[in-house]
Design a protein around this motif. Structure first.
Motif, PDB file in Angstrom:
ATOM      1  N   ALA A 184     -32.734 -29.715 -50.869  1.00 48.77           N
ATOM      2  CA  ALA A 184     -33.587 -30.576 -50.041  1.00 48.77           C
ATOM      3  C   ALA A 184     -32.755 -31.681 -49.382  1.00 48.77           C
ATOM      4  CB  ALA A 184     -34.704 -31.180 -50.885  1.00 48.77           C
ATOM      5  N   ARG A 185     -31.808 -32.243 -50.124  1.00 45.27           N
ATOM      6  CA  ARG A 185     -30.928 -33.268 -49.553  1.00 45.27           C
ATOM      7  C   ARG A 185     -30.053 -32.673 -48.447  1.00 45.27           C
ATOM      8  NH1 ARG A 185     -29.527 -35.413 -55.297  1.00 45.27           N
ATOM      9  NH2 ARG A 185     -31.201 -36.908 -55.587  1.00 45.27           N
ATOM     10  N   ARG A 186     -29.549 -31.483 -48.688  1.00 50.42           N
ATOM     11  CA  ARG A 186     -28.721 -30.801 -47.682  1.00 50.42           C
ATOM     12  C   ARG A 186     -29.544 -30.531 -46.415  1.00 50.42           C
ATOM     13  NH1 ARG A 186     -24.896 -29.982 -44.497  1.00 50.42           N
ATOM     14  NH2 ARG A 186     -24.334 -27.848 -44.010  1.00 50.42           N
ATOM     15  N   ALA A 187     -30.778 -30.081 -46.590  1.00 47.80           N
ATOM     16  CA  ALA A 187     -31.654 -29.810 -45.439  1.00 47.80           C
ATOM     17  C   ALA A 187     -31.889 -31.086 -44.638  1.00 47.80           C
ATOM     18  CB  ALA A 187     -32.980 -29.216 -45.903  1.00 47.80           C
ATOM     19  N   GLU A 188     -32.088 -32.203 -45.316  1.00 48.79           N
ATOM     20  CA  GLU A 188     -32.305 -33.469 -44.612  1.00 48.79           C
ATOM     21  C   GLU A 188     -31.056 -33.887 -43.840  1.00 48.79           C
ATOM     22  OE1 GLU A 188     -33.994 -36.422 -42.782  1.00 48.79           O
ATOM     23  OE2 GLU A 188     -35.078 -34.932 -43.958  1.00 48.79           O
ATOM     24  N   ALA A 189     -29.886 -33.682 -44.414  1.00 49.44           N
ATOM     25  CA  ALA A 189     -28.633 -34.004 -43.719  1.00 49.44           C
ATOM     26  C   ALA A 189     -28.476 -33.139 -42.463  1.00 49.44           C
ATOM     27  CB  ALA A 189     -27.440 -33.813 -44.649  1.00 49.44           C
ATOM     28  N   ILE A 190     -28.844 -31.878 -42.557  1.00 47.93           N
ATOM     29  CA  ILE A 190     -28.756 -30.986 -41.401  1.00 47.93           C
ATOM     30  C   ILE A 190     -29.764 -31.407 -40.336  1.00 47.93           C
ATOM     31  CG2 ILE A 190     -29.034 -28.617 -40.583  1.00 47.93           C
ATOM     32  CD1 ILE A 190     -28.016 -27.690 -43.352  1.00 47.93           C
ATOM     33  N   ARG A 191     -30.979 -31.790 -40.749  1.00 49.45           N
ATOM     34  CA  ARG A 191     -31.971 -32.270 -39.778  1.00 49.45           C
ATOM     35  C   ARG A 191     -31.453 -33.501 -39.022  1.00 49.45           C
ATOM     36  NH1 ARG A 191     -35.407 -31.592 -44.170  1.00 49.45           N
ATOM     37  NH2 ARG A 191     -36.462 -29.594 -44.070  1.00 49.45           N
ATOM     38  N   GLN A 192     -30.795 -34.401 -39.744  1.00 50.92           N
ATOM     39  CA  GLN A 192     -30.239 -35.600 -39.109  1.00 50.92           C
ATOM     40  C   GLN A 192     -29.127 -35.215 -38.134  1.00 50.92           C
ATOM     41  OE1 GLN A 192     -31.307 -38.908 -39.300  1.00 50.92           O
ATOM     42  NE2 GLN A 192     -29.929 -38.982 -37.547  1.00 50.92           N
ATOM     43  N   ALA A 193     -28.265 -34.276 -38.542  1.00 46.46           N
ATOM     44  CA  ALA A 193     -27.195 -33.816 -37.652  1.00 46.46           C
ATOM     45  C   ALA A 193     -27.783 -33.168 -36.400  1.00 46.46           C
ATOM     46  CB  ALA A 193     -26.273 -32.838 -38.383  1.00 46.46           C
ATOM     47  N   LEU A 194     -28.836 -32.366 -36.573  1.00 42.41           N
ATOM     48  CA  LEU A 194     -29.501 -31.752 -35.422  1.00 42.41           C
ATOM     49  C   LEU A 194     -30.031 -32.815 -34.458  1.00 42.41           C
ATOM     50  CD1 LEU A 194     -31.458 -28.749 -36.952  1.00 42.41           C
ATOM     51  CD2 LEU A 194     -30.005 -28.637 -34.918  1.00 42.41           C
ATOM     52  N   ALA A 195     -30.658 -33.840 -34.999  1.00 43.49           N
ATOM     53  CA  ALA A 195     -31.194 -34.918 -34.159  1.00 43.49           C
ATOM     54  C   ALA A 195     -30.061 -35.619 -33.414  1.00 43.49           C
ATOM     55  CB  ALA A 195     -31.977 -35.919 -35.012  1.00 43.49           C
ATOM     56  N   ASP A 196     -28.956 -35.906 -34.102  1.00 50.44           N
ATOM     57  CA  ASP A 196     -27.819 -36.572 -33.468  1.00 50.44           C
ATOM     58  C   ASP A 196     -27.225 -35.708 -32.359  1.00 50.44           C
ATOM     59  OD1 ASP A 196     -28.190 -38.650 -35.249  1.00 50.44           O
ATOM     60  OD2 ASP A 196     -26.504 -38.092 -36.541  1.00 50.44           O
ATOM     61  N   TRP A 197     -27.069 -34.406 -32.632  1.00 49.80           N
ATOM     62  CA  TRP A 197     -26.483 -33.506 -31.641  1.00 49.80           C
ATOM     63  C   TRP A 197     -27.426 -33.278 -30.454  1.00 49.80           C
ATOM     64  CZ3 TRP A 197     -21.788 -31.447 -30.644  1.00 49.80           C
ATOM     65  CH2 TRP A 197     -20.788 -31.694 -31.586  1.00 49.80           C
ATOM     66  N   ARG A 198     -28.732 -33.326 -30.678  1.00 47.32           N
ATOM     67  CA  ARG A 198     -29.682 -33.178 -29.558  1.00 47.32           C
ATOM     68  C   ARG A 198     -29.620 -34.386 -28.616  1.00 47.32           C
ATOM     69  NH1 ARG A 198     -33.860 -30.939 -33.642  1.00 47.32           N
ATOM     70  NH2 ARG A 198     -33.595 -28.701 -33.336  1.00 47.32           N
ATOM     71  N   GLN A 199     -29.393 -35.566 -29.179  1.00 43.16           N
ATOM     72  CA  GLN A 199     -29.322 -36.781 -28.373  1.00 43.16           C
ATOM     73  C   GLN A 199     -27.954 -36.976 -27.720  1.00 43.16           C
ATOM     74  OE1 GLN A 199     -30.366 -39.923 -31.066  1.00 43.16           O
ATOM     75  NE2 GLN A 199     -32.536 -39.404 -31.054  1.00 43.16           N
TER      76      GLN A 199
END
Length: 160
Positions: free
Chosen positions: A58-73
């Motif tokens: 779950a922690r890994r998934a949250e880190a990936i979600r944050q990376a996705l948000a950063d890369w989208r912006q």
């Protein structure tokens, strides 16, 4: 080489990683909560171990979600020689053995190797030792990093 195409490849890879991590998280959660895995004594820890694994996933998934948000912006900009290498730069380095490598400097969470136009491109963040060392450098400058017992030297050949 198109930086926006590289960004799309990073986003696709992160989305795949997120999907795999979420599947692993669900499987670990199901194992942790399955009735056959209820502890019968203090040495029966399968359910507990699966719960720890699910938490880590779950922690890994949250880190990936944050990376996705950063890369989208993220919006890679053209190279500005007056500022030197910055976030979004695509850099060609050459080492002391005349071996060239392509580096794409992006946001955190996207460290990976990609192939674009038949060339291998290493994606790193500004927080990586090599990323930090490249910031502000220009074509022709030397970049040096200390890795364990040895020091590696590179020359900046091209920046886009």
């Amino acid at each position: 080489m198109d930086k926006f195409l590289l960004q799309q490849q990073v986003l696709e890879r992160l989305a795949q990683d997120l999907l795999q991590t979420e599947q692993a998280m669900r499987a670990a959660h199901e194992t942790a909560t399955h009735e056959e895995n209820i502890a019968e004594n203090k040495y029966d820890t399968l359910g507990l171990e699966a719960a720890y694994l699910a938490t880590g996933q779950a922690r890994r998934a949250e880190a990936i979600r944050q990376a996705l948000a950063d890369w989208r912006q993220f919006r890679p900009r053209p190279y500005d020689a007056s500022k030197g290498i910055q976030l979004g730069a695509l850099v060609c380095l050459v080492d002391s053995d005349d071996k060239e490598q392509q580096i794409f400097l992006g946001p955190d969470g996207g460290s990976m190797k990609l192939v674009s136009g038949g060339q291998l491109v290493q994606v790193i963040s500004c927080e990586a030792p090599l990323g930090r060392a490249m910031l502000g450098k220009c074509e022709g400058d030397e970049v040096s990093i200390q890795l364990a017992p040895s020091r590696q030297q590179f020359e900046v050949l091209r920046v886009h």
